[in-house]
Design a protein around this motif. Structure first.
Motif, PDB file in Angstrom:
ATOM      1  N   SER A 112     -14.540 -11.071 -63.386  1.00 32.11           N
ATOM      2  CA  SER A 112     -14.038 -12.306 -63.998  1.00 32.11           C
ATOM      3  C   SER A 112     -13.851 -12.176 -65.512  1.00 32.11           C
ATOM      4  O   SER A 112     -13.053 -12.901 -66.102  1.00 32.11           O
TER       5      SER A 112
ATOM      6  N   THR B  66     -10.194 -11.534 -67.171  1.00 34.34           N
ATOM      7  CA  THR B  66      -9.310 -12.602 -67.634  1.00 34.34           C
ATOM      8  C   THR B  66      -9.468 -12.818 -69.128  1.00 34.34           C
ATOM      9  O   THR B  66      -8.486 -12.974 -69.860  1.00 34.34           O
TER      10      THR B  66
ATOM     11  N   LYS C 216      -6.561 -12.275 -71.998  1.00 32.33           N
ATOM     12  CA  LYS C 216      -6.182 -13.364 -72.912  1.00 32.33           C
ATOM     13  C   LYS C 216      -6.244 -12.902 -74.360  1.00 32.33           C
ATOM     14  O   LYS C 216      -5.332 -13.152 -75.148  1.00 32.33           O
TER      15      LYS C 216
END
Length: 78
Positions: free
Chosen positions: A53, A56, A60
């Motif tokens: 996770s 991400t 970004k």
């Protein structure tokens, strides 16, 4: 990922205060964005032994780096 960069990021994340881990992950992602341009978020997490996770967050920040540099950020000063 380059061994030196991997160890620098691991050290920074390990020494970050518990409540600042994500902020440090963001900072390291921005700092090394140019060097990590050819690595996937999944590879990034695997190399650093992070939960998938976090990929991400890496993606970004790497994408945000272009805009930050256009506004004058010098990543070498981080």
């Amino acid at each position: 990922m380059d061994k030196v960069i991997r160890e620098e990021i691991k050290l920074a994340l390990a020494s970050a205060p518990r409540n600042s881990f994500i902020a440090e992950l963001h900072l390291q992602s921005i700092k090394y964005a140019d060097e990590l341009v050819n690595i996937t978020a999944r590879e990034f997490c695997e190399e650093l032994d992070l939960k998938p996770s976090y990929g991400t967050e890496f993606s970004k920040m790497r994408n945000l780096t272009t805009r930050l540099k256009a506004a004058g950020l010098v990543t070498e000063k981080i």
